[in-house]
Design a protein around this motif. Structure first.
Motif, short mmCIF file in Angstrom:
data_model
loop_
_atom_site.label_atom_id
_atom_site.label_comp_id
_atom_site.label_asym_id
_atom_site.label_seq_id
_atom_site.Cartn_x
_atom_site.Cartn_y
_atom_site.Cartn_z
N ALA A 32 -14.26 -0.32 -23.61
CA ALA A 32 -14.91 -0.69 -22.55
C ALA A 32 -14.62 -1.94 -21.81
CB ALA A 32 -16.30 -0.61 -23.06
N ALA A 33 -14.34 -3.04 -22.74
CA ALA A 33 -13.81 -4.22 -22.35
C ALA A 33 -12.84 -4.09 -21.21
CB ALA A 33 -13.61 -5.22 -23.55
N GLN A 34 -11.62 -3.36 -21.73
CA GLN A 34 -10.56 -3.29 -20.81
C GLN A 34 -10.78 -2.60 -19.44
OE1 GLN A 34 -7.69 -4.34 -22.38
NE2 GLN A 34 -6.04 -3.70 -20.65
N HIS A 200 -30.25 -12.18 -30.30
CA HIS A 200 -30.00 -10.94 -31.37
C HIS A 200 -31.02 -9.81 -30.94
CE1 HIS A 200 -27.25 -12.80 -34.83
NE2 HIS A 200 -27.53 -13.95 -33.81
N GLY A 201 -30.77 -8.87 -31.29
CA GLY A 201 -31.53 -7.68 -31.08
C GLY A 201 -32.00 -7.09 -29.56
N SER A 202 -30.93 -7.25 -28.85
CA SER A 202 -30.82 -7.06 -27.49
C SER A 202 -30.86 -5.57 -27.17
CB SER A 202 -29.52 -7.67 -26.77
OG SER A 202 -29.59 -8.97 -26.78
N SER A 203 -30.61 -4.57 -28.11
CA SER A 203 -30.60 -3.17 -28.06
C SER A 203 -32.18 -2.95 -27.51
CB SER A 203 -30.24 -2.39 -28.95
OG SER A 203 -28.73 -2.52 -29.29
N GLY A 204 -32.58 -2.33 -26.40
CA GLY A 204 -34.02 -2.13 -26.24
C GLY A 204 -34.45 -2.94 -25.58
N ILE A 205 -34.23 -4.10 -25.15
CA ILE A 205 -34.63 -5.10 -24.23
C ILE A 205 -34.27 -4.64 -22.69
CG2 ILE A 205 -34.64 -7.56 -23.54
CD1 ILE A 205 -34.16 -8.30 -26.23
N PRO A 206 -35.20 -4.47 -21.82
CA PRO A 206 -34.59 -4.07 -20.52
C PRO A 206 -33.61 -4.99 -20.08
CG PRO A 206 -37.19 -4.03 -20.58
CD PRO A 206 -36.57 -4.88 -22.12
N GLY A 217 -30.33 -19.51 -20.16
CA GLY A 217 -29.67 -20.31 -21.21
C GLY A 217 -29.08 -19.51 -22.17
N VAL A 218 -29.37 -18.31 -22.19
CA VAL A 218 -28.66 -17.45 -23.33
C VAL A 218 -27.13 -17.20 -22.89
CG1 VAL A 218 -28.31 -15.17 -24.17
CG2 VAL A 218 -30.66 -16.34 -24.07
N GLY A 219 -26.16 -17.41 -23.59
CA GLY A 219 -24.90 -17.22 -23.61
C GLY A 219 -24.14 -15.96 -23.96
N LYS A 220 -24.96 -15.62 -24.95
CA LYS A 220 -24.51 -14.34 -25.76
C LYS A 220 -25.71 -13.42 -26.30
CE LYS A 220 -22.40 -14.03 -30.55
NZ LYS A 220 -23.31 -13.69 -31.62
N ILE A 221 -25.60 -12.18 -26.04
CA ILE A 221 -26.34 -11.14 -26.54
C ILE A 221 -25.84 -10.34 -27.64
CG2 ILE A 221 -27.89 -11.33 -24.13
CD1 ILE A 221 -26.35 -8.82 -23.83
N ASN A 222 -26.42 -9.97 -28.57
CA ASN A 222 -25.86 -8.98 -29.63
C ASN A 222 -26.34 -7.75 -29.65
OD1 ASN A 222 -24.99 -11.68 -30.65
ND2 ASN A 222 -25.31 -11.04 -32.61
N VAL A 223 -25.45 -6.77 -29.55
CA VAL A 223 -25.74 -5.25 -29.47
C VAL A 223 -25.33 -4.40 -30.56
CG1 VAL A 223 -25.59 -3.13 -27.86
CG2 VAL A 223 -25.97 -5.57 -26.89
N ASN A 224 -26.14 -3.76 -31.08
CA ASN A 224 -25.61 -2.96 -32.39
C ASN A 224 -26.21 -1.41 -32.36
OD1 ASN A 224 -24.59 -2.02 -34.73
ND2 ASN A 224 -26.06 -3.11 -36.07
N THR A 225 -27.67 -1.57 -32.41
CA THR A 225 -28.41 -0.31 -32.39
C THR A 225 -27.93 0.65 -31.27
OG1 THR A 225 -30.10 -1.72 -33.23
CG2 THR A 225 -30.71 0.81 -32.44
N GLU A 226 -27.84 0.23 -29.91
CA GLU A 226 -27.44 1.07 -28.88
C GLU A 226 -26.04 1.73 -29.30
OE1 GLU A 226 -29.06 2.18 -26.34
OE2 GLU A 226 -30.93 0.55 -25.97
N LEU A 227 -25.03 1.12 -29.59
CA LEU A 227 -24.01 1.69 -29.93
C LEU A 227 -23.99 2.70 -31.02
CD1 LEU A 227 -21.20 -1.27 -29.64
CD2 LEU A 227 -22.30 0.08 -27.76
N ALA A 228 -24.56 2.38 -32.15
CA ALA A 228 -24.89 3.29 -33.27
C ALA A 228 -25.66 4.59 -32.94
CB ALA A 228 -25.59 2.60 -34.42
N GLU A 265 -22.34 -0.13 -20.31
CA GLU A 265 -23.55 -0.48 -19.67
C GLU A 265 -24.17 -2.07 -19.69
OE1 GLU A 265 -26.85 2.19 -20.53
OE2 GLU A 265 -25.45 4.09 -19.95
N PHE A 266 -23.72 -2.55 -20.81
CA PHE A 266 -24.18 -3.87 -21.15
C PHE A 266 -22.98 -4.88 -20.42
CE2 PHE A 266 -26.52 -1.74 -24.46
CZ PHE A 266 -27.86 -2.66 -24.56
#
Length: 269
Positions: A32-34, A200-206, A217-228, A265-266
């Motif tokens: 996806a990154a590529q 953290h916990g960005s899966s499920g946030i619109p 001011g957020v520079g980094k979001i964490n995504v795990n659940t959506e990929l799982a 998507e993210f």
């Protein structure tokens, strides 16, 4: 190429951290990154060490860094033990997170400062966390206790962290109801501390709320659940369509395809 968090922020203002623990997750994320031409963060959680040795995770990331043109950050996620932090740094992790969110503020500052001192010797960056979320696997309920501006300023000033994970209405796992993210608190904390904030916990946030969080001011979001969930969906669709004699390698191939789609998507953010 594996780079640290600060180098990644120099090249790209907004970053997404995706959790990986096997070939399907790491390759799906990097595919996806590529395709999207985006720098990503590969996050390996301390809790994953029960089924994937951290040495294997580091070796996978090192080899994949030679196969993909786009650089990425190799990040240790939610480490609660200093020995895990030290091991990750020795293995080539370019970024580490010490999670002292369940400790007192003074204990959190003391331990996170130690992590920063260790990381500096390796040219690595450190993410700290202030304000307790629920368990990383989403197994317990979240207490809506927001990270305070005052504590954030003290924490960043005394520890020297490169990024700060905050609690502003976010949670790990699947949200039981629509999440309410306090974007104003994000703005207040970022204006005070001056380092990138982590959600953290960005899966499920619109997606529109994530976009607002980036602007605040957020520079980094964490995504795990959506990929799982995507990996399970791909596997299930293959199993349902194939019949009585499915092949494991083909199921994993479909998991990788769906993981890539979810990650893309993210990255469109």
């Amino acid at each position: 190429m594996i780079i640290n968090l600060n180098e990644a922020f120099k090249r790209q203002s907004n970053l997404v951290a995706f959790n990986f623990f096997n070939i399907e997750t790491i390759s799906g994320i990097l595919d996806a990154a590529q395709e999207k031409d985006r720098i990503v963060i590969l996050s390996f959680g301390e809790s994953y060490m029960e089924h994937t040795p951290i040495e294997v995770a580091a070796a996978m990331a090192s080899e994949y860094s030679k196969l993909y043109k786009k650089p990425f950050v190799l990040h240790l996620d939610h480490a609660t033990r200093m020995e895990t932090v030290e091991k990750a740094l020795h293995l080539g992790f370019s970024s580490v997170m010490f999670d002292g969110s369940k400790l007192t503020l003074e204990e959190n500052i003391f331990n996170t400062t130690m992590a920063v001192q260790h990381a500096k010797r390796f040219g690595a960056t450190v993410e700290g966390e202030l304000g307790y979320l629920n368990n990383e696997d989403g197994s317990d309920e979240i207490e809506l206790v927001y990270t305070s501006v005052k504590d954030s300023l003290r924490f960043v000033s005394e520890t020297g962290v490169d990024a700060l994970a905050v609690a502003v209405g976010n949670a790990h796992g699947i949200y039981k109801s629509k999440p309410s993210i306090n974007v104003d608190r994000i703005k207040e904390i970022h204006a005070s501390v001056g380092v990138p904030l982590v959600l953290h916990g960005s899966s499920g946030i619109p997606m529109e709320v994530l976009a607002q969080s980036f602007e605040a001011g957020v520079g980094k979001i964490n995504v795990n659940t959506e990929l799982a969930l995507a990996g399970c969906r791909g596997t299930r669709e293959y199993m349902d369509s194939f019949g009585e004699n499915p092949r494991f390698e083909n199921a994993m191939r479909m998991a990788r395809v769906e993981i890539k789609k979810a990650a893309m998507e993210f990255l469109d953010l």
